[in-house]
Design an enzyme around this catalytic site. Structure first.
Site, short mmCIF file in Angstrom:
data_model
loop_
_atom_site.label_atom_id
_atom_site.label_comp_id
_atom_site.label_asym_id
_atom_site.label_seq_id
_atom_site.Cartn_x
_atom_site.Cartn_y
_atom_site.Cartn_z
N CYS A 1 1.15 -1.31 -0.11
CA CYS A 1 -0.24 0.10 0.03
C CYS A 1 1.22 0.91 0.27
O CYS A 1 1.98 1.14 1.00
CB CYS A 1 -0.69 0.17 0.79
SG CYS A 1 -2.00 1.15 1.50
N GLY A 2 0.99 2.56 -0.93
CA GLY A 2 1.69 3.33 -1.17
C GLY A 2 0.08 5.04 -0.71
O GLY A 2 -1.06 5.06 -0.60
N ALA A 3 0.79 6.09 -1.30
CA ALA A 3 -0.16 7.16 -0.77
C ALA A 3 -0.82 6.94 -1.86
O ALA A 3 -2.47 7.90 -1.67
CB ALA A 3 1.34 8.08 -0.76
N PHE A 4 -0.81 6.42 -3.49
CA PHE A 4 -1.75 6.85 -4.21
C PHE A 4 -2.31 5.23 -5.11
O PHE A 4 -2.88 5.56 -6.09
CB PHE A 4 -1.68 7.75 -5.64
CG PHE A 4 -0.99 8.86 -4.97
CD1 PHE A 4 -1.24 9.58 -5.28
CD2 PHE A 4 0.50 9.20 -4.94
CE1 PHE A 4 -1.59 11.19 -5.14
CE2 PHE A 4 0.78 10.22 -4.18
CZ PHE A 4 0.01 11.61 -4.21
N ALA A 5 -1.15 3.94 -4.42
CA ALA A 5 -1.82 2.58 -5.09
C ALA A 5 -1.97 1.63 -4.20
O ALA A 5 -1.15 2.05 -3.16
CB ALA A 5 -0.92 2.83 -6.16
N LYS A 6 -2.38 0.53 -4.60
CA LYS A 6 -2.56 -0.13 -3.53
C LYS A 6 -2.03 -1.75 -4.28
O LYS A 6 -2.52 -1.57 -5.20
CB LYS A 6 -4.49 -0.71 -2.45
CG LYS A 6 -4.18 0.26 -1.72
CD LYS A 6 -6.05 0.27 -1.06
CE LYS A 6 -5.95 0.88 0.06
NZ LYS A 6 -7.65 0.36 0.73
N VAL A 7 -1.91 -2.39 -3.80
CA VAL A 7 -0.83 -3.96 -4.53
C VAL A 7 -1.88 -5.01 -4.34
O VAL A 7 -2.20 -5.30 -2.68
CB VAL A 7 0.92 -4.18 -4.74
CG1 VAL A 7 0.80 -4.65 -5.84
CG2 VAL A 7 0.85 -2.54 -5.64
N ASP B 1 14.32 6.23 -8.34
CA ASP B 1 14.68 6.04 -7.19
C ASP B 1 14.85 4.80 -6.93
O ASP B 1 14.12 3.52 -6.07
CB ASP B 1 13.21 5.43 -6.99
CG ASP B 1 12.49 6.05 -5.16
OD1 ASP B 1 13.60 6.72 -4.66
OD2 ASP B 1 10.56 5.80 -4.62
#
Length: 456
Positions: free
Chosen positions: A31-37, A145
Site C-alpha cells: 500500500c502506498g500514497a496513491f496505489a494499493k497492490v 528511485d
C-alpha cells in the site's frame, strides 16, 4: 482465492467476481500514497499476477496525471529479465489497474534487513541490478528511485526492479543537458540532486546502485542520521566509512560508485569491466539489445487453423484506444510506438508482404512465426515487432510495436513504407470494434472508453 480488496474493484467485477473476467483478486500485499497492490491470478493461465490499483481522482487532485502516463509508457517499453514486466493496463471510470508480473520472493529489503550478505551474494545481486539499469539507460529511461524496497525477488530469488513512478525519459532533459526535478529517497539521493543545479539521470542511478551495494555488503546505510540536514551534509561531502570486512577490490569499487563528483564517478560501462564485478559475470547480461522476449507467446494461444491468435471480447476491449492505457505514450512516442490495424487480410498474407518490404529496405527478419515477425535494421537502431491476432473468422488485428533509438539514420521506414501499407489494408476498424463491443454487451468497457483521456 479470497478477494480481500472488494471495495477497490466493484465497477470492474463481472458475475464471476473477477477483474474484467480475466483476473481473480486476492489479498493486499502493498500500500502506498496513491496505489494499493493485490495478489491476483490469471483465470486463463492460472498464473499469479500483481494488480496495482490507482485512484484516478487522487492522481488528478495531486496533478500527477502525466506521471502515471509516463510510468505506463516506461513500463510498456521495458522487457528485461531483471525488471518487473507490465502485462497490461486496464481502467474504469475511477480506477487504473496495472497488471504486472508477480514477484513471489518479496522485497530485497526484507532479506538484507535480517543481516548483511556475503560478497558473493552481494555481487550476484549487484550484477543483476547493473544489467537492468544499463538496459533502462539504453532505452532512455532513468529510474531515479533505486533502493532495496524497490528491488523485488522472483521464485528463483533473482532480482526484479519495480516502481517506475519517479522515472524520467530523455525527452525531459532540458537544453542544458540535465534533469532538474527533485526526487528520490533521502538516504539514496545523489549529492548533485541536493545541489539543485541539475543532474545526469544515469549518474544519479549509478550513485543509488552504489548505496545499494554498500547496504548489501555492510547491512547498514553509508549515510544515515536522525537529523535529515545532517545526513544531507554527509552525502554532499561524501563522508562514510567502509566496513573492515570489505575486500580491497570491493572497497575500491564502492569508492568510485560513491564519488561525489558526477564527472569522475564510475559509469555503467566501467562497472562492467571492474575486476570485482566481473567475477562470474556473463557478458550476455550487458548486451542491452532488443530482446526476443518481445515476441514470446504461449503456445496454447495460437489458433492452429488460422495461424494467428484468437481474441475474445475482453482482448478487444483492452486493446481499444483509451481502455488499454498501455497506449498512453504522450511525448514518449518518439521512442516507442504501438498501433493496431484491423484487416481482412490473412496472417500469412500480411507476413508475406512484410517480407517483401524487409527485402526492399535492406532490413533483417530476426524472428518469424505464423502469427507475426520481428524486424531489425539500421545497424541495430531500428526494431519492429508485428503480431497478428484473429478477431473474427474474416478479420485480424495487426499490432505493431516500433522502437527507434536516438542516432538512427536513413529513411523513416515506418512512416514512409510500413504504415502506408497497413493503412491500405485496413478494414473499417472503428465500426468493427464498436459493433463487437455492443454485441458482447460490455457496458462498463464502453463507458470507460469514453471516460479515459488518451493521446494514442
Amino acid at each position: 482465492m479470497v478477494n480481500s480488496g472488494a471495495e477497490e474493484f466493484p465497477a470492474a467485477e463481472n458475475r464471476r467476481g473477477s477483474l474484467f473476467g480475466k483476473y481473480e483478486v486476492g489479498k493486499l500485499v502493498g500500500c502506498g500514497a496513491f496505489a494499493k497492490v493485490y495478489h491476483g491470478r490469471d483465470t486463463r493461465t492460472n498464473q499469479s499476477v500483481a494488480i496495482k490499483v490507482v485512484s484516478k481522482q487522487r492522481l488528478h487532485k495531486s496533478g500527477l496525471d502525466d506521471n502515471i502516463k509516463r510510468e505506463i509508457a516506461i513500463m510498456h517499453r521495458l522487457r528485461h529479465p531483471f525488471i518487473v514486466r507490465l502485462i497490461e493496463v486496464l481502467a474504469t471510470k475511477s480506477k487504473i489497474f496495472f497488471v504486472m508480473e508477480f514477484a513471489k520472493g518479496g522485497e530485497l529489503f526484507a532479506k538484507v534487513s535480517k543481516g548483511r550478505f556475503c560478497e558473493d551474494l552481494s555481487r550476484r545481486y549487484f550484477q543483476q541490478l547493473i544489467s537492468a539499469v544499463g538496459y533502462c539507460h539504453s532505452r532512455g529511461v532513468f529510474h531515479r528511485d533505486l533502493k532495496p524496497e524497490n528491488l523485488l525477488l522472483d521464485e528463483k530469488l533473482d532480482l526484479k526492479i519495480s516502481d517506475f513512478g519517479l522515472s524520467a525519459l530523455t525527452d525531459q532533459i532540458r537544453p542544458d543537458g540535465l534533469l532538474h526535478t527533485l526526487c528520490g529517497t533521502p538516504a539514496y539521493v545523489a549529492p548533485e540532486v541536493l545541489a539543485k543545479k541539475g543532474y545526469d539521470g544515469a549518474k544519479i542511478d549509478v550513485w543509488s546502485c552504489g548505496i545499494i551495494l554498500f547496504v548489501l555488503n555492510a547491512g547498514y546505510l553509508p549515510f544515515n542520521d536522525h537529523n535529515l540536514m545532517v545526513m544531507y551534509r554527509k552525502i554532499y561531502k561524501g563522508e562514510f566509512r567502509i566496513p573492515k570486512w570489505t575486500s580491497p577490490e570491493l572497497r575500491q569499487l564502492l569508492t568510485r560508485l560513491l564519488d561525489t563528483n558526477p564527472q569522475s564517478r564510475i559509469t555503467i560501462e566501467e562497472i562492467i569491466h571492474d575486476p570485482w564485478f566481473r567475477q562470474g559475470y556473463d557478458d550476455k547480461m550487458s548486451k542491452f539489445h532488443l530482446e526476443d522476449s518481445d515476441m514470446k507467446l504461449p503456445a496454447n494461444e495460437i489458433d492452429g487453423e488460422m495461424g494467428a491468435r484468437r481474441m475474445n471480447a475482453f482482448d478487444i476491449i483492452s486493446g481499444s484506444p483509451g481502455f488499454n492505457l498501455s497506449g498512453l505514450f504522450g511525448d514518449a512516442r518518439k521512442y516507442d510506438r504501438v498501433e493496431r490495424f484491423v484487416s481482412a487480410w490473412t496472417a500469412e498474407r500480411v507476413v508475406e508482404k512484410l517480407e517483401e518490404i524487409v527485402a526492399a529496405e535492406n532490413l533483417t527478419v530476426a524472428k518469424k512465426e505464423e502469427w507475426g515477425m520481428k524486424i531489425e535494421g539500421q545497424k541495430g537502431n531500428f526494431a519492429m515487432v508485428v503480431e497478428i491476432n484473429q478477431l473474427t473468422d474474416e478479420l485480424v488485428v495487426i499490432e505493431v510495436r516500433k522502437r527507434q533509438r536516438a542516432g538512427a539514420s536513413g529513411r523513416d521506414i515506418w512512416l514512409h513504407t510500413v504504415r502506408p501499407f497497413l493503412m491500405e489494408i485496413v478494414d473499417k476498424p472503428e465500426e468493427t470494434v464498436a459493433g463487437l463491443l455492443t454485441d458482447q454487451n460490455q457496458e462498463e468497457g464502453a463507458s470507460s472508453l469514453r471516460d479515459v483521456n488518451t493521446t494514442s
